[in-house]
Design a protein around this motif. Structure first.
Motif, PDB file in Angstrom:
ATOM      1  N   ALA A 150      47.556  40.745  51.044  1.00 33.55           N
ATOM      2  CA  ALA A 150      47.792  40.463  49.627  1.00 33.55           C
ATOM      3  C   ALA A 150      46.491  39.903  49.069  1.00 33.55           C
ATOM      4  O   ALA A 150      45.640  39.434  49.826  1.00 33.55           O
ATOM      5  CB  ALA A 150      48.922  39.456  49.464  1.00 33.55           C
ATOM      6  N   ALA A 151      46.338  39.948  47.756  1.00 37.53           N
ATOM      7  CA  ALA A 151      45.128  39.417  47.136  1.00 37.53           C
ATOM      8  C   ALA A 151      45.475  38.672  45.864  1.00 37.53           C
ATOM      9  O   ALA A 151      46.343  39.092  45.108  1.00 37.53           O
ATOM     10  CB  ALA A 151      44.142  40.541  46.824  1.00 37.53           C
ATOM     11  N   ILE A 152      44.795  37.571  45.681  1.00 39.86           N
ATOM     12  CA  ILE A 152      44.846  36.842  44.417  1.00 39.86           C
ATOM     13  C   ILE A 152      43.478  37.057  43.787  1.00 39.86           C
ATOM     14  O   ILE A 152      42.458  36.719  44.383  1.00 39.86           O
ATOM     15  CB  ILE A 152      45.113  35.345  44.631  1.00 39.86           C
ATOM     16  CG1 ILE A 152      46.465  35.125  45.306  1.00 39.86           C
ATOM     17  CG2 ILE A 152      45.053  34.609  43.284  1.00 39.86           C
ATOM     18  CD1 ILE A 152      46.721  33.674  45.711  1.00 39.86           C
ATOM     19  N   LEU A 153      43.474  37.668  42.604  1.00 41.97           N
ATOM     20  CA  LEU A 153      42.222  37.987  41.928  1.00 41.97           C
ATOM     21  C   LEU A 153      42.077  37.131  40.679  1.00 41.97           C
ATOM     22  O   LEU A 153      43.026  36.971  39.922  1.00 41.97           O
ATOM     23  CB  LEU A 153      42.195  39.461  41.528  1.00 41.97           C
ATOM     24  CG  LEU A 153      42.430  40.481  42.647  1.00 41.97           C
ATOM     25  CD1 LEU A 153      42.450  41.885  42.073  1.00 41.97           C
ATOM     26  CD2 LEU A 153      41.381  40.344  43.714  1.00 41.97           C
ATOM     27  N   LYS A 154      40.890  36.614  40.479  1.00 44.86           N
ATOM     28  CA  LYS A 154      40.596  35.834  39.277  1.00 44.86           C
ATOM     29  C   LYS A 154      39.358  36.433  38.642  1.00 44.86           C
ATOM     30  O   LYS A 154      38.264  36.346  39.175  1.00 44.86           O
ATOM     31  CB  LYS A 154      40.353  34.367  39.666  1.00 44.86           C
ATOM     32  CG  LYS A 154      39.866  33.483  38.526  1.00 44.86           C
ATOM     33  CD  LYS A 154      40.897  33.339  37.439  1.00 44.86           C
ATOM     34  CE  LYS A 154      40.462  32.343  36.366  1.00 44.86           C
ATOM     35  NZ  LYS A 154      39.897  32.987  35.196  1.00 44.86           N
ATOM     36  N   GLY A 155      39.561  37.095  37.522  1.00 44.93           N
ATOM     37  CA  GLY A 155      38.444  37.707  36.811  1.00 44.93           C
ATOM     38  C   GLY A 155      37.885  36.769  35.762  1.00 44.93           C
ATOM     39  O   GLY A 155      38.550  35.833  35.324  1.00 44.93           O
ATOM     40  N   GLY A 156      36.660  37.033  35.366  1.00 41.32           N
ATOM     41  CA  GLY A 156      36.015  36.229  34.333  1.00 41.32           C
ATOM     42  C   GLY A 156      36.632  36.482  32.966  1.00 41.32           C
ATOM     43  O   GLY A 156      37.189  37.554  32.712  1.00 41.32           O
ATOM     44  N   LYS A 157      36.504  35.501  32.077  1.00 41.84           N
ATOM     45  CA  LYS A 157      37.109  35.618  30.752  1.00 41.84           C
ATOM     46  C   LYS A 157      36.526  36.769  29.947  1.00 41.84           C
ATOM     47  O   LYS A 157      37.177  37.298  29.059  1.00 41.84           O
ATOM     48  CB  LYS A 157      36.969  34.309  29.989  1.00 41.84           C
ATOM     49  CG  LYS A 157      35.544  33.900  29.711  1.00 41.84           C
ATOM     50  CD  LYS A 157      35.471  32.550  29.048  1.00 41.84           C
ATOM     51  CE  LYS A 157      34.001  32.161  28.906  1.00 41.84           C
ATOM     52  NZ  LYS A 157      33.827  30.784  28.563  1.00 41.84           N
ATOM     53  N   GLU A 158      35.294  37.188  30.281  1.00 41.89           N
ATOM     54  CA  GLU A 158      34.675  38.290  29.538  1.00 41.89           C
ATOM     55  C   GLU A 158      35.338  39.631  29.818  1.00 41.89           C
ATOM     56  O   GLU A 158      35.129  40.591  29.087  1.00 41.89           O
ATOM     57  CB  GLU A 158      33.170  38.364  29.841  1.00 41.89           C
ATOM     58  CG  GLU A 158      32.824  38.763  31.256  1.00 41.89           C
ATOM     59  CD  GLU A 158      33.006  37.645  32.276  1.00 41.89           C
ATOM     60  OE1 GLU A 158      33.142  37.973  33.468  1.00 41.89           O
ATOM     61  OE2 GLU A 158      33.024  36.465  31.897  1.00 41.89           O
ATOM     62  N   SER A 159      36.164  39.724  30.871  1.00 44.25           N
ATOM     63  CA  SER A 159      36.822  40.993  31.204  1.00 44.25           C
ATOM     64  C   SER A 159      38.342  40.914  31.099  1.00 44.25           C
ATOM     65  O   SER A 159      39.051  41.723  31.683  1.00 44.25           O
ATOM     66  CB  SER A 159      36.415  41.434  32.614  1.00 44.25           C
ATOM     67  OG  SER A 159      36.827  40.481  33.572  1.00 44.25           O
ATOM     68  N   THR A 160      38.848  39.968  30.320  1.00 46.16           N
ATOM     69  CA  THR A 160      40.290  39.730  30.248  1.00 46.16           C
ATOM     70  C   THR A 160      41.083  40.961  29.820  1.00 46.16           C
ATOM     71  O   THR A 160      42.087  41.311  30.456  1.00 46.16           O
ATOM     72  CB  THR A 160      40.603  38.553  29.301  1.00 46.16           C
ATOM     73  OG1 THR A 160      39.986  37.384  29.828  1.00 46.16           O
ATOM     74  CG2 THR A 160      42.095  38.323  29.175  1.00 46.16           C
TER      75      THR A 160
END
Length: 192
Positions: A150-160
């Motif tokens: 499984a993966a928990i991904l946290k992207g930057g706010k610039e790519s929301t």
């Protein structure tokens, strides 16, 4: 895989539970999930690129005011020549890899009737934090599914906008496969 407004602790708990299920799925089921993701992303191309265009516009304004670098803006662009196609090809490339789960990598006889065996297995839950590369969502999701993690991904706010669009498509695709028991019904925050 879902977008969730759950607390980090709850998201981790849900991801851990999902990892136990993913680790037990046969390779064919994991490969079917990758095929479904590829098809769904292909079908949703226009909507995802529209979301990405909104991210790009906001990033360009931020770059003009000195808040973001031009290189970050460039990395954000899914419409850049070949980037979309490379993302989709990457999913199929991962699907075609040999199943990494359950491979015997070492077998040693220690004594009569006693053998030591090393077998590959999923790690469990991966946490990936990234910025300005929305294709990473599909890349990591594919690798995690293939390897039974499984993966928990946290992207930057610039790519929301891009992140949300891609995540929703992947979640919807997975709902139609044997991985559907991994899907959370909440769609509001981070992907796990």
């Amino acid at each position: 895989m879902s977008l969730t407004s759950a607390s980090p602790k709850e998201a981790a708990r849900e991801a851990k539970s999902a990892s136990h299920i993913l680790a037990t799925l046969p390779a064919a089921a994991r490969n079917d999930a990758l095929t479904a993701i590829h098809a769904a992303l292909s079908d949703a191309r226009d909507d995802i690129l529209a979301a990405n265009a909104r991210d790009l516009e906001a990033a360009r304004r931020a770059a003009e005011s000195g808040q973001l670098s031009q290189s970050l803006v460039s990395r954000l662009d899914l419409g850049k020549k070949g980037k979309w196609e490379d993302m989709l090809k990457g999913i199929l490339d991962v699907r075609e890899l040999e199943d990494p789960v359950g491979k015997v990598t070492l077998r040693t006889k220690l004594d009569d009737g006693l053998e030591l065996t090393r077998v590959t297995c999923p790690i469990g839950v991966l946490l990936i934090i990234f910025e300005a590369r929305p294709e990473v969502i599909a890349n990591i999701a594919s690798l995690a599914i293939k390897s039974g993690n499984a993966a928990i991904l946290k992207g930057g706010k610039e790519s929301t906008e891009s992140f949300v669009a891609i995540s929703k498509v992947i979640s919807a695709a997975l709902e139609k496969t044997q991985t559907s028991s991994l899907i959370s019904s909440s769609h509001e925050g981070q992907m796990n």
